[in-house]
Design an enzyme around this catalytic site. Structure first.
Site, PDB file in Angstrom:
ATOM      1  N   ASP A 185     -11.546  -5.566   6.544  1.00 11.74           N
ATOM      2  CA  ASP A 185     -10.773  -6.813   6.468  1.00 11.74           C
ATOM      3  C   ASP A 185     -10.525  -7.366   7.866  1.00 11.74           C
ATOM      4  O   ASP A 185     -10.585  -8.577   8.099  1.00 11.74           O
ATOM      5  CB  ASP A 185      -9.425  -6.572   5.782  1.00 11.74           C
ATOM      6  CG  ASP A 185      -9.587  -5.914   4.430  1.00 11.74           C
ATOM      7  OD1 ASP A 185     -10.607  -6.158   3.766  1.00 11.74           O
ATOM      8  OD2 ASP A 185      -8.684  -5.138   4.047  1.00 11.74           O
ATOM      9  N   ASP A 192       0.844  -1.202   0.000  1.00 11.72           N
ATOM     10  CA  ASP A 192       0.000   0.000   0.000  1.00 11.72           C
ATOM     11  C   ASP A 192       0.877   1.249   0.000  1.00 11.72           C
ATOM     12  O   ASP A 192       1.728   1.423   0.893  1.00 11.72           O
ATOM     13  CB  ASP A 192      -0.901   0.022   1.241  1.00 11.72           C
ATOM     14  CG  ASP A 192      -1.977  -1.060   1.219  1.00 11.72           C
ATOM     15  OD1 ASP A 192      -2.114  -1.750   0.186  1.00 11.72           O
ATOM     16  OD2 ASP A 192      -2.672  -1.201   2.238  1.00 11.72           O
TER      17      ASP A 192
HETATM   18  O1  RIB Z   1      -9.239  -3.106   2.381  1.00 11.04           O
HETATM   19  C1  RIB Z   1      -8.043  -2.381   2.416  1.00 11.04           C
HETATM   20  C2  RIB Z   1      -7.097  -2.874   1.381  1.00 11.04           C
HETATM   21  O2  RIB Z   1      -7.646  -2.648   0.103  1.00 11.04           O
HETATM   22  C3  RIB Z   1      -5.766  -2.157   1.367  1.00 11.04           C
HETATM   23  O3  RIB Z   1      -4.799  -2.730   2.230  1.00 11.04           O
HETATM   24  C4  RIB Z   1      -5.371  -2.170  -0.102  1.00 11.04           C
HETATM   25  O4  RIB Z   1      -4.295  -2.993  -0.390  1.00 11.04           O
HETATM   26  C5  RIB Z   1      -6.625  -2.622  -0.851  1.00 11.04           C
HETATM   27  O5  RIB Z   1      -6.492  -3.881  -1.311  1.00 11.04           O
END
Ligand code: RIB
Length: 288
Positions: A235, A16
């Site tokens: 996530d 990222d």
């Molecule tokens: O959900 C967040 C993620 O979305 C980030 O870490 C980025 O890599 C994207 O995939």
């Protein structure tokens, strides 16, 4: 004897590239950035780390390139004791996410899939819970959910980033975890339950989540925190949820843990670095 993991995550791993800004730019607009940093991320890797930090034994099924970014991401797997045996090395570059984070905590993200586009999920380890999302090719998502169902795992889909998908995937999902926008794109809660999901958990950001089952709807309260960066919070919610399901918690208990983990994630910068440990989540649960 073959190991059975608590959680198998099939998904993306990205480096990222994060710029903080006072406010996110509109189309055609340039805004000044106030800081820049690089963090390990990707929805799949974030979910795997969240499950591991919540106490689960985890295998990650994904792909990276043969480059320096890959070393950064593979070192995360090692540090969090996540089994890397199912990570392929592709001839494409490791995935990148270009992220803007506003002072409100909101973000906008551009993902360049790279190696993530080569994930097939042809070979999955045995696991109590199989978790995936939509940042790898859809045939791999379908294969992961179908294999998990066939092998008696709890199959969990976080249908992000938002895109329309059909019964070829949804028929294999025991639990679907969309946000409000994603659930609409998938045809609504009733449609998902009719396709065979035993639960649909609609995440509502700072308002918590709603758990929908055939028996009705219950609300999962949010934990009040001051958000700094919401990247990876969804996530974290999904990964922590799966860890607690694998540990035998029922859905309401697992969801309360997931909500606390997701809330804590928003209080720190970056994706992987902001994912809390189980002990930190338990402190927040005990304070509430
Ligand atoms: O959900 C967040 C993620 O979305 C980030 O870490 C980025 O890599 C994207 O995939």
């Amino acid at each position: 004897m073959t190991a059975v993991f608590d959680v198998c995550v099939v998904g993306s791993a990205n480096l990222d590239l994060v710029a903080t800004v006072a406010r996110l730019p509109g189309p055609g607009e340039t805004v000044p950035g106030t800081s820049y940093a690089e963090y390990p991320g990707g929805k799949g890797l974030n979910q795997a780390v969240a499950a591991a930090r919540a106490g689960a034994s985890v295998a990650f099924v994904g792909a990276v390139g043969a480059d320096a970014a890959a070393s950064t991401l593979l070192s995360v797997l090692a540090a969090d004791h996540i089994d890397p045996s199912y990570v392929g090395i592709a001839s494409l570059a490791t995935g990148r996410a270009l992220i803007g984070v506003a002072s409100s905590g909101e973000n906008s993200i551009i993902v360049v899939a790279g190696a993530n586009g080569t994930v097939t999920a042809d070979d999955l380890p045995a696991a109590r819970v199989v978790l995936t999302q939509l940042e790898v090719p859809l045939p791999a998502v379908a294969r992961a959910m179908a294999a998990g169902r066939r092998d008696g795992a709890i199959t969990v889909l976080n249908p992000a980033p938002a895109q329309p998908i059909g019964a070829e995937i949804l028929q294999w999902c025991d639990i679907v975890v969309p946000n409000e926008h994603e659930v609409e794109l998938l045809g609504g809660v009733a449609h998902l339950l009719a396709l065979g999901a035993r639960a649909v958990v609609v995440t509502l950001g700072a308002d918590g989540a709603d758990l929908h089952t055939a028996e009705g709807t219950t609300h999962v309260d949010a934990f009040a925190v001051t958000p700094l960066d919401t990247t990876g919070a969804g996530d974290t919610f999904s990964g922590a949820l799966c860890a607690r399901l694998a540990a035998g918690n029922d859905l309401p208990v697992a969801l309360r843990f997931a909500a606390a983990a997701g809330a804590l994630c928003t209080t720190r910068a970056g994706a992987v670095p902001s994912i809390p440990l189980r002990a930190e989540v338990e402190v927040l649960l005990n304070e509430a």
